[in-house]
Scaffold this active site. Sequence first.
Site, PDB file in Angstrom:
ATOM      1  N   HIS A 167     -67.513 -81.414  27.045  1.00 58.89           N
ATOM      2  CA  HIS A 167     -68.756 -81.985  26.515  1.00 58.89           C
ATOM      3  C   HIS A 167     -69.450 -82.602  27.720  1.00 58.89           C
ATOM      4  O   HIS A 167     -68.868 -83.451  28.399  1.00 58.89           O
ATOM      5  CB  HIS A 167     -68.448 -83.034  25.445  1.00 58.89           C
ATOM      6  CG  HIS A 167     -69.632 -83.408  24.602  1.00 58.89           C
ATOM      7  ND1 HIS A 167     -69.536 -84.286  23.539  1.00 58.89           N
ATOM      8  CD2 HIS A 167     -70.936 -83.031  24.658  1.00 58.89           C
ATOM      9  CE1 HIS A 167     -70.726 -84.431  22.977  1.00 58.89           C
ATOM     10  NE2 HIS A 167     -71.594 -83.686  23.643  1.00 58.89           N
ATOM     11  N   LEU A 168     -70.665 -82.190  28.001  1.00 62.06           N
ATOM     12  CA  LEU A 168     -71.303 -82.461  29.285  1.00 62.06           C
ATOM     13  C   LEU A 168     -71.329 -83.948  29.643  1.00 62.06           C
ATOM     14  O   LEU A 168     -71.807 -84.780  28.877  1.00 62.06           O
ATOM     15  CB  LEU A 168     -72.728 -81.904  29.289  1.00 62.06           C
ATOM     16  CG  LEU A 168     -73.487 -82.027  30.609  1.00 62.06           C
ATOM     17  CD1 LEU A 168     -72.736 -81.363  31.752  1.00 62.06           C
ATOM     18  CD2 LEU A 168     -74.885 -81.427  30.470  1.00 62.06           C
ATOM     19  N   HIS A 169     -70.834 -84.251  30.856  1.00 59.59           N
ATOM     20  CA  HIS A 169     -70.807 -85.631  31.331  1.00 59.59           C
ATOM     21  C   HIS A 169     -70.614 -85.676  32.842  1.00 59.59           C
ATOM     22  O   HIS A 169     -70.081 -84.752  33.445  1.00 59.59           O
ATOM     23  CB  HIS A 169     -69.682 -86.422  30.658  1.00 59.59           C
ATOM     24  CG  HIS A 169     -68.302 -85.907  30.976  1.00 59.59           C
ATOM     25  ND1 HIS A 169     -67.783 -84.757  30.409  1.00 59.59           N
ATOM     26  CD2 HIS A 169     -67.324 -86.374  31.810  1.00 59.59           C
ATOM     27  CE1 HIS A 169     -66.556 -84.545  30.861  1.00 59.59           C
ATOM     28  NE2 HIS A 169     -66.250 -85.509  31.727  1.00 59.59           N
ATOM     29  N   LEU A 170     -71.065 -86.769  33.428  1.00 65.00           N
ATOM     30  CA  LEU A 170     -70.764 -87.129  34.808  1.00 65.00           C
ATOM     31  C   LEU A 170     -69.891 -88.377  34.802  1.00 65.00           C
ATOM     32  O   LEU A 170     -69.912 -89.156  33.849  1.00 65.00           O
ATOM     33  CB  LEU A 170     -72.047 -87.458  35.588  1.00 65.00           C
ATOM     34  CG  LEU A 170     -73.081 -86.369  35.850  1.00 65.00           C
ATOM     35  CD1 LEU A 170     -74.274 -86.973  36.592  1.00 65.00           C
ATOM     36  CD2 LEU A 170     -72.487 -85.221  36.640  1.00 65.00           C
ATOM     37  N   GLN A 227     -69.536 -78.291  29.282  1.00 67.25           N
ATOM     38  CA  GLN A 227     -69.422 -78.913  30.601  1.00 67.25           C
ATOM     39  C   GLN A 227     -69.934 -77.979  31.701  1.00 67.25           C
ATOM     40  O   GLN A 227     -69.190 -77.484  32.545  1.00 67.25           O
ATOM     41  CB  GLN A 227     -67.965 -79.340  30.852  1.00 67.25           C
ATOM     42  CG  GLN A 227     -67.710 -80.118  32.138  1.00 67.25           C
ATOM     43  CD  GLN A 227     -68.307 -81.510  32.152  1.00 67.25           C
ATOM     44  OE1 GLN A 227     -69.128 -81.858  31.311  1.00 67.25           O
ATOM     45  NE2 GLN A 227     -67.912 -82.320  33.112  1.00 67.25           N
TER      46      GLN A 227
END
Length: 387
Positions: free
Chosen positions: A223-226, A186
């Site tokens: 865990h990468l997110h917008l 993230q």
Amino acid sequence: MELKCTSSPNGIPLEEYKYSNADFIIPGITWRKRREYKDNLNFLSAFDKSLRYKWAEKMEQGLFRYPLRSLQTSILPGRVKYVAQLNIKRGIERRKPQDIRSIQEKFNPSQFNFNKIKSEETLFAMVRSPPGKAAESEDDGLRMNKHAESMLINGWESRTLVVINVSPLEFGHVLFIPEPSLCLNQVLIPDLVMLGMESILLSGHPGFRVGFNSLGGFASVNHLHLHGFYLDEELLLESAPCKPLCSKMSFYLLTDFPAPGFFFYTDGQDLVTVSRRVCRVTDYLVGRNIAHNVFITRGCDPGNAGCPEARQGIRVVIWARKSCFGSKEESAFNVALCELAGHLPFKNQEDFTNMTEESVIGIIKDYLFSDEEFRILSMELSEYLIS
């Protein structure tokens, strides 16, 4: 804009939403115009209609942790006009946040991550057209971080999954997730920031917002997110006054706002450059182990600050804040991207009924730097950006 069916990495059919700059709505409609439409939704764009229809369909299919209908909403009396909403179910039913100990913590495949979600939770994949356009733009002297370089090398820079948030804040609450199999932690990357700005420009709704919580800033999953969602209320943040920190880079300091922060402004013509500049700031914060939250919204250009109807472009607001590792959550609301921006999803009826603007500001201030710490950070960031 083009919709077509393709396959996801696991072979399950997945609809692609292809778009280009020609689909951007610049400028967007004003809040005054939005109110004239009332319940008539003809102002929505093709992007809005696709996202909202598919999201509502998933709700009818029972894929969320709780049903979300119209939320009880009120505007707190006072200058800020905080938008308070009662969302008790989210406070009870949302997934327990992961145990995070560092803003730079690596991705852990043994913990929950978006490779483990049900395929039915995905609405579609957003695909920038022509592919790779972001990567082909001229280098403006700003460095991409290693995650961004990895994505470009692997050819994933133009494809992002749009997935329902199973514990929604508001109608249409989705997650924008770069190819999950890359297992990015993230930490923001330029391509995802640009996708966030593009989704704002693709939407015809003035209340479509996008945001990011860092680790230590109440991100619940590493865990990468917008986040993306609709909030059909105007926020003071959109027109709050500012002062320049680095004018040639359109980098400003929010003034006369309860949560002091930084923001970049764009009229939509320089998204690649702005996305890289945003990540220069967030990379600096990550390097210093400083938690942060980001909020992307249509808003006034600095020359028209204080004029709510002059929302000609996009404000990308960045808050540096105290880290929250293993700390107890607030009983009323957590201080993350929404709350800093002026949107308060309350967890219980008592606080929703009794909270005042003064008490809200008191809670938020507990998570922010002191005036002196913020002043020093402002100077450091200004020097860093022009170095």
